[in-house]
Design an enzyme around this catalytic site. Structure first.
Site, PDB file in Angstrom:
ATOM      1  N   HIS A 123     140.368  57.091  72.156  1.00  0.00           N
ATOM      2  CA  HIS A 123     140.745  57.000  70.740  1.00  0.00           C
ATOM      3  C   HIS A 123     140.544  55.557  70.292  1.00  0.00           C
ATOM      4  CE1 HIS A 123     144.376  55.187  72.333  1.00  0.00           C
ATOM      5  NE2 HIS A 123     144.633  56.286  73.044  1.00  0.00           N
ATOM      6  N   HIS A 146     141.746  52.656  72.521  1.00  0.00           N
ATOM      7  CA  HIS A 146     140.837  52.292  73.622  1.00  0.00           C
ATOM      8  C   HIS A 146     139.652  51.479  73.075  1.00  0.00           C
ATOM      9  CE1 HIS A 146     142.437  56.243  75.397  1.00  0.00           C
ATOM     10  NE2 HIS A 146     142.804  55.331  76.281  1.00  0.00           N
ATOM     11  N   ARG A 157     147.854  61.586  74.581  1.00  0.00           N
ATOM     12  CA  ARG A 157     148.840  62.673  74.628  1.00  0.00           C
ATOM     13  C   ARG A 157     149.234  63.171  73.234  1.00  0.00           C
ATOM     14  NH1 ARG A 157     150.809  59.648  79.394  1.00  0.00           N
ATOM     15  NH2 ARG A 157     150.667  61.048  81.173  1.00  0.00           N
TER      16      ARG A 157
HETATM   17  P1  AMP Z   1     145.180  55.216  79.082  1.00  0.00           P
HETATM   18  O1  AMP Z   1     143.852  55.885  78.882  1.00  0.00           O
HETATM   19  O2  AMP Z   1     146.304  55.859  78.335  1.00  0.00           O
HETATM   20  O3  AMP Z   1     145.485  54.937  80.531  1.00  0.00           O
HETATM   21  O4  AMP Z   1     145.046  53.778  78.425  1.00  0.00           O
HETATM   22  C1  AMP Z   1     144.029  52.891  78.798  1.00  0.00           C
HETATM   23  C2  AMP Z   1     144.290  51.546  78.165  1.00  0.00           C
HETATM   24  O5  AMP Z   1     144.318  51.683  76.748  1.00  0.00           O
HETATM   25  C3  AMP Z   1     145.631  50.933  78.584  1.00  0.00           C
HETATM   26  O6  AMP Z   1     145.480  49.547  78.774  1.00  0.00           O
HETATM   27  C4  AMP Z   1     146.502  51.251  77.383  1.00  0.00           C
HETATM   28  O7  AMP Z   1     147.572  50.344  77.229  1.00  0.00           O
HETATM   29  C5  AMP Z   1     145.512  51.112  76.250  1.00  0.00           C
HETATM   30  N1  AMP Z   1     145.973  51.827  75.064  1.00  0.00           N
HETATM   31  C6  AMP Z   1     146.461  53.090  75.012  1.00  0.00           C
HETATM   32  N2  AMP Z   1     146.840  53.393  73.748  1.00  0.00           N
HETATM   33  C7  AMP Z   1     146.596  52.294  72.992  1.00  0.00           C
HETATM   34  C8  AMP Z   1     146.791  51.970  71.610  1.00  0.00           C
HETATM   35  N3  AMP Z   1     147.318  52.829  70.752  1.00  0.00           N
HETATM   36  N4  AMP Z   1     146.431  50.727  71.185  1.00  0.00           N
HETATM   37  C9  AMP Z   1     145.896  49.831  72.049  1.00  0.00           C
HETATM   38  N5  AMP Z   1     145.696  50.078  73.365  1.00  0.00           N
HETATM   39  C10 AMP Z   1     146.030  51.282  73.833  1.00  0.00           C
END
Ligand code: AMP
Length: 287
Positions: A25, A28, A194
């Site tokens: 999203h 990321h 999620r």
């Molecule tokens: P995930 O795919 O949820 O493991 O997240 C991968 C990376 O993206 C991690 O460093 C998260 O902290 C970051 N991340 C997830 N959601 C957001 C968001 N809304 N804004 C900025 N970074 C995010």
């Protein structure tokens, strides 16, 4: 991947790295832009997409975690000169249950983990006891494979970013960690893979995390110091006004040591986790 990374290193190409679990999203994407900014036009940005089984407890949503690799690859291809790394469970954890490589390493079974022992005890670590062990292990492995100069993490997972910074300092990983701001939907909900689970009225109820943050901010702005216990009780009451929302935790703490704060005041960090229906959401802010 490691062979490629070594070649880039040899050619003097800087490597920026964004580890993700996919279902990308705009949050990321903002990290990918930040990584690009850090390594420059000539640098290489690597995005890993890997739903890491060791950071999920058996009761959690590993098998149901949203995935759409085709869309993710297209997003990365369309928007940036980035490389996508998508390892398999067999490659990451040979010999672990669910992995089937069948070679020598496989027979011995995967058995090495990286554990941070202080910062990972509270909040997410208290609610999900094996979670950070999985996170630090996979990130250490990914750092050894991708060999990044810079790696970008989201403030959205504040405790995770703090623990990764500690791991890098404690274990002397030669990588600079950048923590980038949380991207939000128009109504304040922090973007998250999620959020896909939030159907119907659950999507509206999910804004209660952002409401709680704003109320805490306004309270601290108004009264400068405010007992943390009282503010916690107010947040719990607010969250539980929503029919399908249940507070898992809300904490006020020092942003560096993560030590709990008895009083909420400007500069203190606030983090909360809320179940909305079956979906567990987290958010945080600096007061
Ligand atoms: P995930 O795919 O949820 O493991 O997240 C991968 C990376 O993206 C991690 O460093 C998260 O902290 C970051 N991340 C997830 N959601 C957001 C968001 N809304 N804004 C900025 N970074 C995010």
């Amino acid at each position: 991947m490691q062979r490629l990374a070594k070649k880039w290193q040899g050619d003097g190409i800087r490597i920026g790295f964004v580890p993700t679990m996919g279902y990308l999203h705009d949050g990321h994407i903002s990290l990918v832009h930040e990584a690009r900014k850090r390594v420059g036009k000539k640098g290489m940005v690597v995005v890993s997409i890997y739903v890491n089984p060791t950071q999920f407890a058996p009761t959690e949503d590993l098998s149901k975690y949203p995935r759409d690799l085709r869309r993710d690859l297209k997003l990365c291809r369309d928007n940036f000169r980035s490389r996508v790394f998508t390892p398999t469970n067999e490659e990451m954890y040979p010999g672990k249950a669910g992995s089937r490589r069948g070679d020598e390493a496989d027979k011995r079974g995967y058995s090495t983990y990286v554990v941070e022992e202080k910062l990972s005890r509270t909040m997410e670590g208290a609610s999900r006891p094996t979670h950070f062990r999985g996170v630090t292990t996979v990130v250490a492995k990914l750092f050894n494979i991708v060999l990044p100069d810079v790696s970008v993490f989201g403030q959205k997972d504040f405790q995770q970013a703090t623990i990764i910074q500690k791991m890098v300092a404690d274990l002397d990983f030669p990588v600079k960690i950048i923590v980038a701001p949380t991207m939000r939907e128009r109504d304040g909900l922090a973007m998250s893979s999620r959020n896909k689970y939030l159907v119907g009225d659950l999507r509206r109820q999910a804004t209660v995390l952002w409401c709680a943050i704003q109320i805490a901010r306004a309270t601290v702005k108004r009264s400068k110091t405010f007992p943390a216990a009282k503010l916690k009780a107010a947040v719990k009451k607010l969250v539980e006004c929503e029919p399908d929302a249940r507070l898992d935790y809300v904490e006020f703490f020092d942003p560096e040591t993560l030590a709990p704060a008895a009083v909420a005041r400007p500069g203190v960090q606030m983090a909360l986790a809320v179940f909305v229906g079956k979906t567990r959401l987290i958010d945080n802010t600096r007061l």
